[in-house]
Design an enzyme around this catalytic site. Structure first.
Site, PDB file in Angstrom:
ATOM      1  N   HIS A  44       0.805  -1.228   0.000  1.00  0.00           N
ATOM      2  CA  HIS A  44       0.000   0.000   0.000  1.00  0.00           C
ATOM      3  C   HIS A  44       0.834   1.273   0.000  1.00  0.00           C
ATOM      4  O   HIS A  44       0.292   2.353  -0.126  1.00  0.00           O
ATOM      5  CB  HIS A  44      -0.940   0.021   1.199  1.00  0.00           C
TER       6      HIS A  44
HETATM    7  C1  UD1 Z   1      -2.016   5.251   5.797  1.00  0.00           C
HETATM    8  C2  UD1 Z   1      -0.715   5.671   6.449  1.00  0.00           C
HETATM    9  C3  UD1 Z   1       0.302   4.543   6.349  1.00  0.00           C
HETATM   10  C4  UD1 Z   1      -0.265   3.264   6.927  1.00  0.00           C
HETATM   11  C5  UD1 Z   1      -1.564   2.939   6.188  1.00  0.00           C
HETATM   12  C6  UD1 Z   1      -2.200   1.666   6.666  1.00  0.00           C
HETATM   13  C7  UD1 Z   1      -0.218   8.094   6.280  1.00  0.00           C
HETATM   14  C8  UD1 Z   1       0.650   9.097   5.651  1.00  0.00           C
HETATM   15  N1  UD1 Z   1      -0.134   6.828   5.790  1.00  0.00           N
HETATM   16  O1  UD1 Z   1      -1.783   5.056   4.400  1.00  0.00           O
HETATM   17  O2  UD1 Z   1       1.458   4.892   7.074  1.00  0.00           O
HETATM   18  O3  UD1 Z   1       0.663   2.222   6.769  1.00  0.00           O
HETATM   19  O4  UD1 Z   1      -2.466   4.036   6.394  1.00  0.00           O
HETATM   20  O5  UD1 Z   1      -3.279   1.334   5.851  1.00  0.00           O
HETATM   21  O6  UD1 Z   1      -0.959   8.408   7.179  1.00  0.00           O
HETATM   22  N2  UD1 Z   1      -8.988   4.691   1.369  1.00  0.00           N
HETATM   23  C9  UD1 Z   1     -10.238   4.123   1.310  1.00  0.00           C
HETATM   24  N3  UD1 Z   1     -10.869   3.783   2.466  1.00  0.00           N
HETATM   25  C10 UD1 Z   1     -10.312   3.996   3.693  1.00  0.00           C
HETATM   26  C11 UD1 Z   1      -9.032   4.592   3.749  1.00  0.00           C
HETATM   27  C12 UD1 Z   1      -8.394   4.918   2.582  1.00  0.00           C
HETATM   28  O7  UD1 Z   1     -10.778   3.903   0.239  1.00  0.00           O
HETATM   29  O8  UD1 Z   1     -10.922   3.651   4.718  1.00  0.00           O
HETATM   30  C13 UD1 Z   1      -8.286   5.025   0.110  1.00  0.00           C
HETATM   31  C14 UD1 Z   1      -8.606   6.432  -0.372  1.00  0.00           C
HETATM   32  O9  UD1 Z   1      -8.618   6.402  -1.759  1.00  0.00           O
HETATM   33  C15 UD1 Z   1      -7.404   7.218   0.101  1.00  0.00           C
HETATM   34  C16 UD1 Z   1      -6.301   6.201  -0.003  1.00  0.00           C
HETATM   35  O10 UD1 Z   1      -6.897   4.955   0.326  1.00  0.00           O
HETATM   36  O11 UD1 Z   1      -7.161   8.352  -0.629  1.00  0.00           O
HETATM   37  C17 UD1 Z   1      -5.135   6.477   0.928  1.00  0.00           C
HETATM   38  O12 UD1 Z   1      -5.584   6.584   2.277  1.00  0.00           O
HETATM   39  P1  UD1 Z   1      -4.694   7.399   3.349  1.00  0.00           P
HETATM   40  O13 UD1 Z   1      -5.317   7.343   4.679  1.00  0.00           O
HETATM   41  O14 UD1 Z   1      -4.367   8.742   2.795  1.00  0.00           O
HETATM   42  O15 UD1 Z   1      -3.322   6.627   3.370  1.00  0.00           O
HETATM   43  P2  UD1 Z   1      -2.985   5.062   3.371  1.00  0.00           P
HETATM   44  O16 UD1 Z   1      -2.426   4.702   2.063  1.00  0.00           O
HETATM   45  O17 UD1 Z   1      -4.100   4.229   3.896  1.00  0.00           O
END
Ligand code: UD1
Length: 359
Positions: free
Chosen positions: A205
């Site tokens: 991820h």
């Molecule tokens: C975040 C953390 C990362 C951690 C990871 C675990 C930061 C900078 N990164 O990354 O360190 O290892 O979580 O999963 O905080 N999305 C969904 N549903 C959700 C959450 C996210 O669809 O419930 C999708 C969205 O398109 C979003 C993307 O995932 O834009 C990224 O989510 P985000 O919380 O920004 O970062 P992670 O990649 O999950």
């Protein structure tokens, strides 16, 4: 009664908070849970609250996804009145996600005491958003609670004085050791139709891996190579699922089972019986070390050096060639019958030590 206000937002935070809510405390303590809403999908959040038997958050800010600036900015604004309302004795933040940094910044600027759980862990790679969050959170925190000696050294090198550093151990290990028996009882491998000891589990991820089409395609090709030898269960993070679609890579992993993310217990139940884990997750590097499962980490560096020293984890470049070679080496090695010795203080009692310091 001392009041601890825990700020969590993303999947890896939940399992780090869980043991602190349950650990024996030297005196009664009030816990307030604030969920920023950084993760909001049932599989990314609710499943973890259920598996970890966490009480519902007292506050959910519902911040959701966005650019780093938008997401962090919304958290800064929305956390402030919550901190005012609860006036906690400590604000406790976990790990390295955007929610961690936002809470530390708001708390410190308001003159409140911030404790950072999992302080001092470093990849020395400032292109990772998590590394930026870690470095800044440790500078802000009144108390840096570290998993071990390597993290202590990193903090001293960054000029953090000794009186702000406390070595408490790895809180993820508390959760793993407490829930491992329940995870095993679920019989997840059989439910998923794979034979114990003869399948691989994969997760990716990190932005560095999944936001680049060439890298993501190479990782999928690597998994397809492994899938020619044993079933590969790929637990696909929503971000990764979106990128696979964006880049049109749906057909690039023949034989690999692309599954939705699963909860904590199912993950542990699967990982414990796996022949191999291929990942870029920080948590899985730690968990495979405790469980004695070979792990290939598709990253140029790791903040969990203890897992490399233990011999269970190795870094691989995100290329088909590197994954193929590392997979062949793991297959050639006779699997140790017992898990490697655990690093000092990765003993299941970290939460207890943290509470003793905060209460
Ligand atoms: C975040 C953390 C990362 C951690 C990871 C675990 C930061 C900078 N990164 O990354 O360190 O290892 O979580 O999963 O905080 N999305 C969904 N549903 C959700 C959450 C996210 O669809 O419930 C999708 C969205 O398109 C979003 C993307 O995932 O834009 C990224 O989510 P985000 O919380 O920004 O970062 P992670 O990649 O999950």
């Amino acid at each position: 009664m001392p009041r601890l206000l825990h700020v969590v937002g993303a999947r890896p935070n939940f399992m780090k908070m869980a043991p602190i809510l349950r650990a024996p405390s030297p005196q009664p303590v009030e816990h307030v849970i604030v969920h920023t809403g950084q993760h909001y999908d049932a599989a990314m959040s609710d499943a973890f609250f259920r598996d970890l038997a966490l009480p519902a958050p007292d506050v959910n800010l519902g911040v959701g996804s966005g650019s780093h600036a938008a997401q962090t900015g919304r958290m800064l604004i929305d956390l402030e009145p919550v901190f005012d309302r609860y006036a906690p004795d400590w604000i406790v933040v976990y790990g390295d996600v955007n929610s961690t940094l936002a809470a530390a910044l708001v708390g410190q600027k308001k003159g409140m005491k911030v404790a950072h759980v999992e302080a001092g862990v470093r990849s020395f790679d400032r292109t990772m958003p998590e590394e930026v969050n870690r470095v800044l959170t440790d500078q802000l925190a009144e108390l840096c609670l570290t998993p071990g000696a390597a993290a202590d050294r990193n903090l001293r090198r960054e000029g953090i004085p000794d009186e702000r550093i406390r070595t408490v151990g790895n809180v993820m290990v508390d959760t793993l050791l407490a829930l491992r028996p329940s995870a095993a009882k679920l019989g997840v491998p059989a439910q998923m139709g794979v034979a114990s000891g003869d399948y691989a589990v994969a997760t990716f991820h990190r932005a560095g891996n999944v936001d680049d089409a060439v890298t993501l395609a190479a990782l999928l090709a690597g998994l397809a190579h492994v899938a020619r030898v044993m079933p590969v269960l790929f637990l696909v993070h929503p971000r990764t699922r979106q990128r696979i679609k964006d880049f049109g890579l749906e057909e690039k992993a023949p034989g690999v089972r692309l599954l939705n993310p699963v909860g904590y217990l199912e993950t542990v139940g699967l990982v414990e019986r796996a022949a191999l884990v291929v990942t870029d997750s920080g948590g899985l590097q730690v968990e495979t070390t405790i469980l004695g499962v070979p792990c290939l980490t598709a990253r140029p560096n790791t903040e969990w050096t203890e897992t490399i020293e233990s011999g269970t984890n190795r870094l691989v470049a995100p290329t088909l060639e590197a994954i193929t070679a590392a997979f062949a080496e793991v297959r050639a090695q006779k699997r140790a019958q017992v898990a490697p010795p655990r690093p000092p203080l990765w003993d299941g009692r970290t939460a207890e030590r943290i509470l003793a310091l905060l209460v």
